[in-house]
Design a protein around this motif. Sequence first.
Motif, PDB file in Angstrom:
ATOM      1  N   VAL A 179      -0.028   5.247  -0.140  1.00 27.69           N
ATOM      2  CA  VAL A 179      -0.872   5.362   1.064  1.00 27.69           C
ATOM      3  C   VAL A 179      -0.072   5.812   2.160  1.00 27.69           C
ATOM      4  O   VAL A 179       0.856   4.981   2.568  1.00 27.69           O
ATOM      5  CB  VAL A 179      -1.613   3.984   1.333  1.00 27.69           C
ATOM      6  N   THR A 215      -8.527   3.503   5.247  1.00 27.14           N
ATOM      7  CA  THR A 215      -7.927   4.783   4.853  1.00 27.14           C
ATOM      8  C   THR A 215      -9.170   5.512   4.092  1.00 27.14           C
ATOM      9  O   THR A 215      -9.114   6.850   3.864  1.00 27.14           O
ATOM     10  CB  THR A 215      -6.876   4.557   3.744  1.00 27.14           C
ATOM     11  N   GLN A 231       0.886  -1.127  -0.028  1.00 24.46           N
ATOM     12  CA  GLN A 231      -0.012   0.073   0.023  1.00 24.46           C
ATOM     13  C   GLN A 231       0.798   1.305   0.050  1.00 24.46           C
ATOM     14  O   GLN A 231       0.602   2.352  -0.559  1.00 24.46           O
ATOM     15  CB  GLN A 231      -0.951   0.072   1.357  1.00 24.46           C
TER      16      GLN A 231
END
Lengths: 343, 396
Positions: free
Chosen positions: B285, B368, B280
């Motif tokens: 992210v 998220t 990620q």
Amino acid sequence: MTTTPVKFYQVGSFAVGNRLLPQDQRSVQSDMERTNALTSGHRACQGCGEALGARYALDAAMRAADGQVIAVNATGCLEVFSTPYPESSWRIAWLHSLFGNAPAVATGVAAALKAKGHTEVRVIGQGGDGATVDIGFGALSGMFERNDDVLYICYDNEAYMNTGVQRSGATPPAARTATTQAVGPQPGNVFGQGKNLPRIAMAHEIPYVATATVADLRDLEAKVTRAMEFRGARYLHVLVPCPLGWGSASCDTVKIARLATQSGLFPVFEAEHGEVVASTPIRHRVPVEEYLKLQARYSHLFSPKRRDDVIDKLQAAADRNIKRYALLDEVRRYEAFEDEGAL
Amino acid sequence: MLKQVEGSVAVAEAVAYCRPEVICAYPISPQTHIVEGLSKIVKKGELANCEFVNVESEFAAMSVAIGASATGARTYTATASQGLLYMVEAVYNASGLGLPIVMTVANRAIGGPINIWNDHSDSMSQRDSGWIQIYAETNQEATDLHVQAFRIAEELSLPVMVCMDGFILTHASERVDIPEQSDVDKYLPPYVPRQVLNPADPVSIGAMVGPEAFMEVRYMVHAKTLRALEVIPKAAAEFQAIFNRDSGGLIRPYFSEDAETVIIALGSVLGTIKDVVDEQRAQGVSIGVLGIITFRPFPFEAVRAALKNAKQVVIIEKAFQVGIGGIVTENISSSIAGLDIKSNTVIAGLGGRPITKTSLHTLFNNATAGILAPLTFLDLDQGLVDREILREGAAL
């Protein structure tokens, strides 16, 4: 029995005149240099059989092991009355862990001593009948089966006295306890199958099993001394009357213990490797009634209505012991008589 | 020495190098291979002056350990699951008596229903037992933590539970650098007990303490346990100096310094989590990981400092409080009290349910995106349980 060489009895009692004996034949308790393993100032009740038995047993063990003893105690009266923090009546190395684990803790002590090469130090496990016959039974059997080098002593007062006289697996039939009240058509404890721990110990074929009472303290000392001659798992079952739980006079503890043996209800014997090798003959046989009558826990057998049916069943149990352990064997009686010389 | 070896075998060898004097055990899956390994080492005579006691129950195992430790022997045992519960009375007694026993818990679920596979229900149930609890992420760390555990236990005179995931670690073969005897000897001095059963200097251990002193005795245990928060990092640092490996300590941050979302977990699942987080992060992210190694005592300050820049945390737990929710969550919440951090609890992997990368990706995406529920049961068959709840409701 037995291994004790002393047969000098005063008339009507088993008291031994230490003064008249050579030094090496005197009791451990008569020795000014004894350990006083369980020393004075503890909080046992007046007339406590367990306090008496434990003091004699531990002092004898200390003499036999030349002072090299570690004791492991189960939870119970003996633990509570001897060690109210910050005080302790123990003048020996002593450990209390839990109610049900004293045999296993003793195994751990023995294992540590072996690993460290301190095999001169001997291990005693001790507890009441609840700790031994009931909650610690699995741990005790495990210790026996592995033949760990521990002498385990059960001070049997036939109920959970520390918590207020509740029934244990060692409570005899018909006895009144707080959980087997003297009410209903069958007052007192049930007539179950019983749980004879000395015989269960013998079934493990451990090196030494013996019974004793606080009526014959010299015999108790001798049994402890004998037990200490063996290595491996050993078991000593000591009958210790409890004035509080049995409803007896404090001054009658020794007398009641004696009546238990002389009625045949509590056989005193020794076994080695699973076989009975000696038993202590009954000197003056008494009917069980004489034993029962001194104890309030059996008072419902005598009033308001006499329960001969129940008393007969208890007598039958005593008779069975007498036969099983040859407590009145004619030949044996004759030999005992000869031995006793003074008579 | 580097070996391709099963986790249990590595732990058994490491424990043997710590020169325990008494080892006692009762078999329970998935702890078995550890004690089998140790029994073989002792039986072959490769470990001098050590007694291996095969006991008849876990209650006896911990009791033998108590007796041995109180007699001054370095003492080890291992258990799991039902076995840990069966010995609980003695577990509390060992810590109350201040005995530095080291015990492996090969983490496994608790029944009923009976289940032999991994989760953290067993050791989490003992979080208030007064034992220090450290959780291993890998077999290397499990091996190293055992060496450190004896050091920590004996320095504090408190027992230490080394928790390693049952099967996932205990039965997994992978590369482990097993410590050398000479290095372990350098790191771990012989055990000098605080108090010991000795006929030459007799003490009474385990007296009955009444209301007039019990509070003080328990407070002393509390104060001593808090010292572990200093002793454990020191033990890890000294371990690193000798073995040249970063193992143990209180917490292990992984790209969590400036991450908006921080995933928090204990034990072997951290490996899978880090893989997913790597993927990620490669996509940009803002996500990181905080591994909790020391769970008891809980390192509140270290955790708070590690999370000071986070916007939200996702706590992945392999155990939970029925009717309440997360266990680790409560400790994290205390750590971040007053900080503006959103907290999400995810109960995952109960009874050995695999925690897959796919599920974690979805989970982290939801986090998220801000759509993760405060309490989630990962991969729960919601349709099935909804039908069952409906059926039970109808039956009432």
